[in-house]
Design an enzyme around this catalytic site. Sequence first.
Site, PDB file in Angstrom:
ATOM      1  N   TYR A   1      -1.395  -4.557  -3.580  1.00  0.00           N
ATOM      2  CA  TYR A   1      -0.457  -4.459  -4.706  1.00  0.00           C
ATOM      3  C   TYR A   1      -0.425  -5.748  -5.517  1.00  0.00           C
ATOM      4  CZ  TYR A   1       1.771   0.021  -3.725  1.00  0.00           C
ATOM      5  OH  TYR A   1       2.042   1.352  -3.580  1.00  0.00           O
TER       6      TYR A   1
ATOM      7  N   LYS B   1      -6.958  -0.353   8.981  1.00  0.00           N
ATOM      8  CA  LYS B   1      -8.329   0.173   8.994  1.00  0.00           C
ATOM      9  C   LYS B   1      -9.256  -0.966   9.394  1.00  0.00           C
ATOM     10  CE  LYS B   1     -10.171   3.503   7.331  1.00  0.00           C
ATOM     11  NZ  LYS B   1     -10.921   4.579   8.045  1.00  0.00           N
TER      12      LYS B   1
ATOM     13  N   ASP C   1      -6.023   6.356   8.971  1.00  0.00           N
ATOM     14  CA  ASP C   1      -6.344   7.763   8.676  1.00  0.00           C
ATOM     15  C   ASP C   1      -5.987   8.651   9.868  1.00  0.00           C
ATOM     16  OD1 ASP C   1      -8.381   6.552  10.145  1.00  0.00           O
ATOM     17  OD2 ASP C   1      -9.990   7.717   9.204  1.00  0.00           O
TER      18      ASP C   1
ATOM     19  N   ASP D   1       2.764   2.946   1.637  1.00  0.00           N
ATOM     20  CA  ASP D   1       3.128   3.786   0.494  1.00  0.00           C
ATOM     21  C   ASP D   1       2.739   5.235   0.778  1.00  0.00           C
ATOM     22  OD1 ASP D   1       3.953   4.371  -2.177  1.00  0.00           O
ATOM     23  OD2 ASP D   1       1.840   4.377  -2.777  1.00  0.00           O
TER      24      ASP D   1
ATOM     25  N   ASP E   1       5.186   8.654   2.215  1.00  0.00           N
ATOM     26  CA  ASP E   1       5.337   9.932   1.504  1.00  0.00           C
ATOM     27  C   ASP E   1       5.069  11.107   2.448  1.00  0.00           C
ATOM     28  OD1 ASP E   1       6.004   8.806  -0.951  1.00  0.00           O
ATOM     29  OD2 ASP E   1       4.602  10.045  -2.080  1.00  0.00           O
TER      30      ASP E   1
END
Length: 374
Positions: free
Chosen positions: A142, A193, A226, A250, A254
């Site tokens: 970000y 990751k 993932d 983020d 969700d």
Amino acid sequence: MTTHKLLLLPGDGIGPDVMTEVRSVLAWIEKAGLASFEIEEDLVGGAAYDAYGSAVSDQAVDLAQQADAVLFGAVGGPKWDDVPYEVRPEAGLLRLRKDLQLFANLRPAICYGALADSSSLKREIVEDLDILIVRELTGGVYFGEPKEIIDLGNGQQRGIDTQVYDTYEIERITRVAFDLGRTRNNKVTSMEKRNVMKSGVLWNQVVTKVHAEEYADVALDHMLADAGAMQLVRNPKQFDVIVTDNLFGDVLSDIAAMLTGSLGMLPSASLGAPDARTGKRKSMYEPVHGSAPDIAGTGQANPIAMISSLSMALRYSLDMGDTATLVEKAIAGVLEKGLRTGDIYTDGMTKVGTKGMGEAILAELDVLADAAGA
Ligand code: IPM
Ligand code: MG
């Protein structure tokens, strides 16, 4: 009685709609004699752009620095699709997070029993779900530099974002996650990751080290982000606290939010480091949902995420945990009675709008306060 300084930043879209209901709850708390508030208000997002040409004014940032807690609605909408990137509505939110150094974003995903049927997953998968995503909020891709689009001179351009984490940034968010884990079910899952990203390798090493040195009493798991996303949908109740970086947080939050039936239900808290002298943290509270421009101003928005954000502010910033519990009970009570805004409506329930939901929560607060007083 303590007077708490609050800054309200309703923003765009349904932000002002749901903030109106928060003002009513604040008025109720004052009237009940539980606290008094000194309330400032300012613009943020597209509303600030329209008024001042920037997504948040210096004055609003100053007010935020001085507030005991900031309550933030939502920003953005198609109206501002073409404004310059630097002053797009989201820039206001990002500046507030960065300037106030709100590095720890707490996103609880709680599935109220009464709402388990609103989830797109089966009831038994989500019923009584209670997990907490701890998202790093002031670092990573970000804010990493360089962040630009450059011209390669051969008719091609290159878009660049930089994912970058320093040790101290990973350490401090890890400690927040473990401290919270200790107050819950004592289990933290770290997601990155490391199989493709150097920042993921470092993340994994630092979390492992902080755990071994300071939090060996808390259970720690590592998951690739993932796989974590898949597990969140497959068997979300295996998790207690999830700690992850800004971008994965983020996305994962969700997903977690949707498990609970609606984005319209979920609050979040963004906290800074405790002040060395006063122990107080800078803080901002906002619903996880966005500005929903399609229903802005129509009176249909669900105010529960915004009111729950106020309840998190009461608990984490204003030392009013009992009042927070009262507000949470009022929300649960209204849901038990079958009241639903459109986003959480299922057959046989009573459909209400923003105002109707807000008023029902106030009425429930009256009942709870009377019962407590009697
Ligand atoms: C969130 C939002 C923001 C983010 C946007 C509005 C910049 O999606 O708080 O999750 O990406 O952090
Ligand atoms: Mg988001």
